[in-house]
Structure formats: structure tokens, C-alpha cells
Scaffold this motif. Structure first.
Motif, PDB file in Angstrom:
ATOM      1  N   VAL A   1       2.473   1.980  -3.378  1.00  0.00           N
ATOM      2  CA  VAL A   1       1.530   2.445  -4.407  1.00  0.00           C
ATOM      3  C   VAL A   1       1.123   3.892  -4.156  1.00  0.00           C
ATOM      4  O   VAL A   1       1.108   4.718  -5.072  1.00  0.00           O
ATOM      5  N   LEU A   2       0.811   4.210  -2.892  1.00  0.00           N
ATOM      6  CA  LEU A   2       0.383   5.571  -2.574  1.00  0.00           C
ATOM      7  C   LEU A   2       1.500   6.579  -2.765  1.00  0.00           C
ATOM      8  O   LEU A   2       1.249   7.746  -3.077  1.00  0.00           O
ATOM      9  N   SER A   3       2.744   6.156  -2.567  1.00  0.00           N
ATOM     10  CA  SER A   3       3.872   7.067  -2.742  1.00  0.00           C
ATOM     11  C   SER A   3       4.150   7.379  -4.204  1.00  0.00           C
ATOM     12  O   SER A   3       4.845   8.347  -4.519  1.00  0.00           O
ATOM     13  N   GLY A   4       3.609   6.552  -5.119  1.00  0.00           N
ATOM     14  CA  GLY A   4       3.810   6.777  -6.542  1.00  0.00           C
ATOM     15  C   GLY A   4       5.138   6.300  -7.081  1.00  0.00           C
ATOM     16  O   GLY A   4       5.533   6.679  -8.191  1.00  0.00           O
TER      17      GLY A   4
ATOM     18  N   LYS B   1       0.811  -1.205   0.000  1.00  0.00           N
ATOM     19  CA  LYS B   1       0.000   0.000   0.000  1.00  0.00           C
ATOM     20  C   LYS B   1       0.850   1.263   0.000  1.00  0.00           C
ATOM     21  O   LYS B   1       0.607   2.187  -0.773  1.00  0.00           O
ATOM     22  N   ASN B   2       1.850   1.324   0.871  1.00  0.00           N
ATOM     23  CA  ASN B   2       2.674   2.530   0.973  1.00  0.00           C
ATOM     24  C   ASN B   2       3.414   2.816  -0.329  1.00  0.00           C
ATOM     25  O   ASN B   2       3.553   3.974  -0.743  1.00  0.00           O
TER      26      ASN B   2
ATOM     27  N   THR C   1      -4.713  -1.118  -1.735  1.00  0.00           N
ATOM     28  CA  THR C   1      -5.272   0.109  -2.305  1.00  0.00           C
ATOM     29  C   THR C   1      -6.264  -0.260  -3.403  1.00  0.00           C
ATOM     30  O   THR C   1      -6.199  -1.361  -3.960  1.00  0.00           O
TER      31      THR C   1
ATOM     32  N   ASN D   1      -6.824  -2.731   4.988  1.00  0.00           N
ATOM     33  CA  ASN D   1      -5.937  -1.596   5.222  1.00  0.00           C
ATOM     34  C   ASN D   1      -4.573  -1.767   4.577  1.00  0.00           C
ATOM     35  O   ASN D   1      -3.805  -0.802   4.504  1.00  0.00           O
TER      36      ASN D   1
ATOM     37  N   GLU E   1      -6.260   0.788  -6.362  1.00  0.00           N
ATOM     38  CA  GLU E   1      -5.489   0.555  -7.586  1.00  0.00           C
ATOM     39  C   GLU E   1      -4.920  -0.853  -7.618  1.00  0.00           C
ATOM     40  O   GLU E   1      -4.851  -1.491  -8.679  1.00  0.00           O
TER      41      GLU E   1
END
Length: 291
Positions: free
Chosen positions: A43-46, A40-41, A253, A250, A255
Motif C-alpha cells: 500500500v505504501l509503495s503505491g 502495508k509495504n 496502514t 505495524n 488506508e
């Protein structure tokens, strides 16, 4: 025979161009695979591009546990297997007699069939016919309108025409009838075109979307393509996953879930195509040559 300098330059240009085209087609697939396998981290960080970071299979686990993807996958397999079988049978039965020179009226029948490639009845008349036959909300509504493709039938007919006439005559001298001639002589010699046309039909039925949206109403009968489209456009499936297991949800994501679903839809075709690839080029080129 040695190639000239111009020919070598031309071949080099083609190799470079096709390699670049192949890489451009492969990059989106690698990106989706990376998203589906990344944490998750990451993916969210890009930071996820072509290689997964913090590799995890939670997206696939929750996809199979929290969505009806297995049922949709089974529906897609059923639609594809039965659809390909029916379409191949009808296509063979249409192409074989039109390939025989002694078949009376084959020219006019071929012209009538080709006419349907230029002019069709349209969506509304097709729906009225399917509805009048009582096929709405059944897979018959997917199989019947696509039972035979004119393009595929013409390719197969051309391939049958290229089978040496001496083999056909020898089989008839030995007492073979038309069915035995077709099953024992023509079809075994036609594996390239059969594999090619089967792949065409398989890709069509596996990716069926518009017809499923029109004719199938029950959620239990939806195929994988429609389910993935609903997941991509709607957040309802993702909300169901979040409500199922908060701790696991949690760690993923939206995506990641969407990418995992798309990969599940793509992988079967990626597995089937290499198995038939050696027949593919030969089936299309020989079927397109008259001689």
C-alpha cells in the motif's frame, strides 16, 4: 420480427456505453477491496490498483477487534429492519385506499400528498417537532420523519391501480372484506413493487447519515455510516488501534483500515440487491404505467 440495421447499431452502441459505465462504477470498488486486503509495504509503495498484493486480512481483524464496528453494524441493521417494516406498512396503508376508485376524495388527498414533494417544512421545524415529541437521541427520530415517501407511495398506488378489477370484484363476491382483499389478493400480486419499494427504503435507512448526526447524540447508538465517516475524517480511531496492539498495528496502514470499513458498509447492499434485482425493473415500470 427482424431488427433493422439501424436498430442493431443502436443496441450495440447502448451495450458498449452501458458496459463502460458499469466498469467505471466497478473500478473504485475493486480498488477499495484491494487496499483492504493488501499488505502495508504494497500500500505504501503505491503499487496497489485493482488487484491486492501481499494479501492479508489484518485490516479486517483489527477493524473488528479495535473499533466498535460490530455494535455500529448491529445498530444499522436495527435501524434498517424496523424502519423498512414501519415504512412499508404505512406506505401500503396509504397507497391501497388511494388506488380504489370508490374511495371518496382520493383525488384531493393525492394532490395534498403530492404537494409535500414540492414544499416541506424545512430542517428547523422538523427538528422542533421531533424534539417536542421527546425523540431526540432515539431511533424514533430517524423513523418518524421518513415513515412514508411520497414518491414510493405514488409508485405503489399506480401499481395497485393496475391490478385487474375483475379479481377484486370476484373476491368481494366471495365475501372478502377490505383487509382480506388486501392481504390475500392485492399484496401477493404486488411482489415486484413491494420488493422495489422495500429496496428503496432499505438503502435509505442503511445509508442514514445526516439525520443520525442531527438527532443521535450517544456514541453507542451511532450507525455504521457515521462510524465509517468518523474513521475516514478523524485519526482518533486509528490511534486507538495503534495503542491496542503495536505488533499487529505495524502491519497495516490507515488506508487499509478505512478501506476495510467502507467495504463492510457496502457489502450488505451488494448482497441484498441481486436477490431483489429480478423484481426491480418490473416494479418500477409497471408501477409507472397507468392503463
Amino acid at each position: 420480427m427482424r431488427s433493422t440495421r439501424g436498430e442493431r447499431t443502436f443496441y450495440l452502441f447502448n451495450y458498449v456505453l452501458l458496459t463502460l459505465a458499469g466498469i467505471l462504477c466497478l473500478l473504485p470498488l475493486l480498488h477499495l477491496a484491494s487496499l483492504s486486503l493488501s499488505g502495508k509495504n504494497a500500500v505504501l509503495s503505491g503499487f496497489v490498483s485493482l488487484w491486492p498484493r501481499d494479501v492479508t486480512f489484518e485490516s479486517y481483524k483489527l477493524l473488528f477487534e479495535g473499533t466498535p464496528i460490530l455494535r455500529a453494524f448491529g445498530n444499522s441493521v436495527l435501524i434498517t429492519v424496523v424502519g423498512v417494516a414501519l415504512s412499508m406498512i404505512v406506505t401500503i396503508c396509504a397507497a391501497y385506499p388511494l388506488a380504489r376508485r370508490e374511495f371518496y376524495g382520493r383525488r384531493w388527498i393525492s394532490l395534498a400528498i403530492v404537494f409535500t414533494m414540492l414544499f416541506t417544512g424545512g430542517l428547523i421545524p422538523t427538528y422542533l417537532v421531533v424534539s417536542s415529541l421527546g425523540l431526540v437521541n432515539t431511533y424514533g427520530a430517524l423513523w418518524l420523519p421518513a415513515l412514508v415517501s411520497t414518491y414510493n407511495m405514488m409508485i405503489m398506488r399506480s401499481f395497485f391501480e393496475n391490478i385487474p378489477e375483475e379479481l377484486v370484484e370476484a373476491a368481494r363476491i366471495d365475501g372478502s372484506g377490505e383487509w382480506r382483499l388486501l392481504l390475500r389478493i392485492v399484496l401477493p400480486l404486488s411482489l415486484p413493487v413491494l420488493a422495489t419499494i422495500g429496496l428503496f427504503y432499505g438503502v435509505y435507512y442503511w445509508n442514514s447519515f445526516f439525520n443520525v448526526m442531527i438527532y443521535v447524540n450517544s456514541p453507542e447508538k451511532l450507525n455504521l455510516t457515521v462510524l465509517i465517516q468518523q474513521m475516514v475524517r478523524s485519526q482518533s480511531v486509528l490511534q486507538e488501534i495503534n495503542a491496542m496492539d503495536t505488533q499487529q498495528a505495524n502491519n497495516i496502514t490507515p488506508e487499509g483500515i478505512k478501506s476495510a470499513g467502507i467495504m463492510v458498509m457496502i457489502i450488505p447492499m451488494l448482497i441484498v440487491y441481486p436477490l431483489l434485482q429480478r423484481y426491480f425493473v418490473k416494479g418500477v415500470t409497471i408501477g409507472a404505467i397507468k392503463g
